[in-house]
Write a protein that holds these residues in place. Structure first.
Motif, mmCIF file in Angstrom:
data_model
loop_
_atom_site.group_PDB
_atom_site.id
_atom_site.type_symbol
_atom_site.label_atom_id
_atom_site.label_comp_id
_atom_site.label_asym_id
_atom_site.label_seq_id
_atom_site.Cartn_x
_atom_site.Cartn_y
_atom_site.Cartn_z
ATOM 1 N N PRO A 153 -4.886 12.040 5.361
ATOM 2 C CA PRO A 153 -4.409 10.704 4.759
ATOM 3 C C PRO A 153 -4.431 10.893 3.338
ATOM 4 O O PRO A 153 -4.478 12.083 2.388
ATOM 5 C CB PRO A 153 -5.988 10.043 4.671
ATOM 6 N N ILE A 154 -2.868 10.668 2.836
ATOM 7 C CA ILE A 154 -2.250 10.899 1.487
ATOM 8 C C ILE A 154 -2.156 9.192 0.907
ATOM 9 O O ILE A 154 -1.144 8.562 1.615
ATOM 10 C CB ILE A 154 -1.070 11.579 2.152
ATOM 11 N N ASP A 155 -1.940 9.162 0.130
ATOM 12 C CA ASP A 155 -1.791 7.673 -1.146
ATOM 13 C C ASP A 155 -0.751 8.356 -1.949
ATOM 14 O O ASP A 155 -1.689 8.473 -3.051
ATOM 15 C CB ASP A 155 -2.975 7.102 -1.349
ATOM 16 N N LEU A 156 0.416 8.399 -2.015
ATOM 17 C CA LEU A 156 1.505 8.584 -2.936
ATOM 18 C C LEU A 156 1.100 7.986 -3.963
ATOM 19 O O LEU A 156 1.192 8.183 -5.245
ATOM 20 C CB LEU A 156 2.847 8.824 -2.288
ATOM 21 N N GLU A 157 0.893 7.012 -3.853
ATOM 22 C CA GLU A 157 0.917 5.654 -5.457
ATOM 23 C C GLU A 157 -0.331 5.729 -5.907
ATOM 24 O O GLU A 157 0.414 6.120 -7.528
ATOM 25 C CB GLU A 157 0.558 4.035 -4.654
ATOM 26 N N LYS A 158 -1.136 7.340 -5.735
ATOM 27 C CA LYS A 158 -2.094 7.265 -6.713
ATOM 28 C C LYS A 158 -1.945 8.749 -7.837
ATOM 29 O O LYS A 158 -2.503 9.027 -8.296
ATOM 30 C CB LYS A 158 -3.324 7.836 -6.139
ATOM 31 N N LEU A 159 -0.094 9.208 -7.586
ATOM 32 C CA LEU A 159 0.802 9.762 -8.287
ATOM 33 C C LEU A 159 0.813 8.879 -9.668
ATOM 34 O O LEU A 159 0.858 9.947 -10.466
ATOM 35 C CB LEU A 159 1.652 10.550 -7.421
ATOM 36 N N TYR A 160 1.014 7.908 -9.550
ATOM 37 C CA TYR A 160 2.041 7.112 -10.849
ATOM 38 C C TYR A 160 0.113 7.313 -11.715
ATOM 39 O O TYR A 160 0.417 6.466 -12.615
ATOM 40 C CB TYR A 160 1.944 5.503 -10.650
ATOM 41 N N ASP A 161 -0.612 6.945 -10.952
ATOM 42 C CA ASP A 161 -2.082 6.960 -12.030
ATOM 43 C C ASP A 161 -2.925 7.864 -12.259
ATOM 44 O O ASP A 161 -3.696 8.292 -12.865
ATOM 45 C CB ASP A 161 -3.329 6.563 -11.482
ATOM 46 N N GLY A 162 -2.304 9.145 -11.974
ATOM 47 C CA GLY A 162 -2.609 11.031 -12.170
ATOM 48 C C GLY A 162 -3.599 10.681 -11.636
ATOM 49 O O GLY A 162 -4.716 11.820 -12.198
ATOM 50 N N ALA A 163 -4.021 10.156 -9.968
ATOM 51 C CA ALA A 163 -5.205 10.212 -9.712
ATOM 52 C C ALA A 163 -4.636 11.293 -8.325
ATOM 53 O O ALA A 163 -3.472 11.741 -8.437
ATOM 54 C CB ALA A 163 -5.951 8.912 -9.259
ATOM 55 N N ASP A 164 -5.626 11.760 -7.783
ATOM 56 C CA ASP A 164 -5.414 12.634 -7.058
ATOM 57 C C ASP A 164 -4.927 11.821 -5.084
ATOM 58 O O ASP A 164 -6.434 11.527 -5.378
ATOM 59 C CB ASP A 164 -7.166 13.180 -6.198
ATOM 60 N N PRO A 165 -4.013 11.665 -4.932
ATOM 61 C CA PRO A 165 -3.447 11.242 -3.719
ATOM 62 C C PRO A 165 -3.688 12.076 -2.538
ATOM 63 O O PRO A 165 -4.228 11.295 -0.900
ATOM 64 C CB PRO A 165 -2.265 11.551 -4.090
ATOM 65 N N PHE A 166 -4.449 12.777 -2.665
ATOM 66 C CA PHE A 166 -5.553 13.364 -1.147
ATOM 67 C C PHE A 166 -7.057 13.104 -1.226
ATOM 68 O O PHE A 166 -7.174 12.961 0.042
ATOM 69 C CB PHE A 166 -5.819 15.133 -0.654
ATOM 70 N N ASP A 167 -7.135 12.615 -1.745
ATOM 71 C CA ASP A 167 -8.853 11.823 -1.715
ATOM 72 C C ASP A 167 -8.435 10.290 -2.107
ATOM 73 O O ASP A 167 -9.024 9.751 -2.496
ATOM 74 C CB ASP A 167 -9.043 11.748 -3.572
ATOM 75 N N THR A 168 -8.378 10.049 -0.467
ATOM 76 C CA THR A 168 -8.424 8.318 -0.148
ATOM 77 C C THR A 168 -8.278 8.394 0.855
ATOM 78 O O THR A 168 -9.223 9.512 2.446
ATOM 79 C CB THR A 168 -6.659 8.249 -0.598
ATOM 80 N N THR A 169 -8.868 7.139 2.097
ATOM 81 C CA THR A 169 -8.966 6.975 3.588
ATOM 82 C C THR A 169 -7.453 6.321 3.832
ATOM 83 O O THR A 169 -7.279 6.462 4.828
ATOM 84 C CB THR A 169 -9.606 6.262 3.791
ATOM 85 N N LYS A 170 -7.144 5.966 3.130
ATOM 86 C CA LYS A 170 -5.212 5.379 3.338
ATOM 87 C C LYS A 170 -4.752 6.258 3.884
ATOM 88 O O LYS A 170 -4.379 7.333 3.887
ATOM 89 C CB LYS A 170 -4.604 4.953 2.116
ATOM 90 N N THR A 171 -3.996 5.974 4.907
ATOM 91 C CA THR A 171 -3.267 6.702 5.883
ATOM 92 C C THR A 171 -1.659 6.717 5.291
ATOM 93 O O THR A 171 -1.286 5.821 5.717
ATOM 94 C CB THR A 171 -3.049 6.843 7.011
ATOM 95 N N VAL A 172 -0.707 7.793 5.886
ATOM 96 C CA VAL A 172 0.786 7.696 5.462
ATOM 97 C C VAL A 172 1.229 7.001 6.594
ATOM 98 O O VAL A 172 0.590 6.769 7.759
ATOM 99 C CB VAL A 172 1.144 8.864 5.869
ATOM 100 N N VAL A 173 2.108 5.562 6.656
ATOM 101 C CA VAL A 173 2.242 5.439 7.637
ATOM 102 C C VAL A 173 3.653 6.102 7.983
ATOM 103 O O VAL A 173 4.592 5.063 7.129
ATOM 104 C CB VAL A 173 2.893 3.611 7.385
ATOM 105 N N ALA A 174 3.637 6.340 9.142
ATOM 106 C CA ALA A 174 4.750 7.313 9.359
ATOM 107 C C ALA A 174 5.842 6.388 10.034
ATOM 108 O O ALA A 174 5.750 5.587 10.908
ATOM 109 C CB ALA A 174 4.264 8.349 10.384
ATOM 110 N N PRO A 175 7.371 6.331 9.202
ATOM 111 C CA PRO A 175 8.488 5.596 9.923
ATOM 112 C C PRO A 175 9.139 5.579 11.628
ATOM 113 O O PRO A 175 10.358 6.202 12.034
ATOM 114 C CB PRO A 175 9.354 5.985 8.934
ATOM 115 N N PHE A 176 8.161 6.893 11.885
ATOM 116 C CA PHE A 176 8.322 7.379 13.797
ATOM 117 C C PHE A 176 7.298 6.493 14.750
ATOM 118 O O PHE A 176 6.881 6.021 14.262
ATOM 119 C CB PHE A 176 8.736 8.647 13.543
#
Length: 176
Positions: A153-176
């Motif tokens: 799981p990766i939360d890219l939005e966390k990059l804006y906050d300087g947080a770890d995008p890999f420290d999450t339970t949110k999963t990427v919603v793939a476009p396929f």
């Protein structure tokens, strides 16, 4: 104690040192191949003591923290690194690469880059670095890659906050 074994038998045949195990994709010299698995987040990248600071498009700082480094426009998205067969984040600040991927996504024959791999060939060093971007013919994403993505799981939005995008339970919603 003296040994009669040669250096050739010291390591297993076909041994090569493992490459770095980073969660972030970096362009090596030569060919780099990846599949984009998410829509990008976009914005502005600045640096403070070697720490990246990312800002949303509508929040560009008026000047860089370090006057020796320009604020750069960035794209960041989740990719499948075909070399390591792993899921990573790729951040692109090079306008030549952004332009080439943008042109491919607008091209009726290629479309959004979720249906094909992209090869970026890097050559040169420093200010002489050049990138050539080429699409690879369309091919469906494999179930193995889908499983790898679901397992990381990766939360890219966390990059804006300087947080770890890999420290999450949110999963990427793939476009396929």
């Amino acid at each position: 104690m003296k040994t009669t074994e040669t250096n050739d038998s010291f390591l297993p045949e076909n041994y090569s040192a493992p490459s770095g195990n980073s969660n972030y994709y970096k362009f090596d010299k030569g060919e780099n191949r990846f599949r984009i698995l998410s829509k990008p987040i976009i914005g502005w990248l600045d640096w403070d003591n070697k720490k990246p600071l990312r800002f949303r498009m509508d929040a560009k700082p008026s000047k860089p923290i370090d006057s020796n480094k320009a604020i750069k426009h960035f794209w960041a998205f989740v990719v499948h690194d075909t070399k390591s067969n792993s899921i990573k984040i790729l951040e692109i600040t090079q306008s030549s690469i952004q332009g080439a991927i943008s042109a491919l996504s607008k091209d009726a024959d290629w479309g959004a880059p979720f249906g094909y791999d992209i090869k970026v060939v890097k050559s040169g060093d420093g200010m002489e670095t050049e990138y050539v971007v080429n699409p690879v013919p369309h091919k469906p994403i494999t179930q193995e890659v889908k499983d790898l993505l679901a397992a990381k799981p990766i939360d890219l939005e966390k990059l804006y906050d300087g947080a770890d995008p890999f420290d999450t339970t949110k999963t990427v919603v793939a476009p396929f």
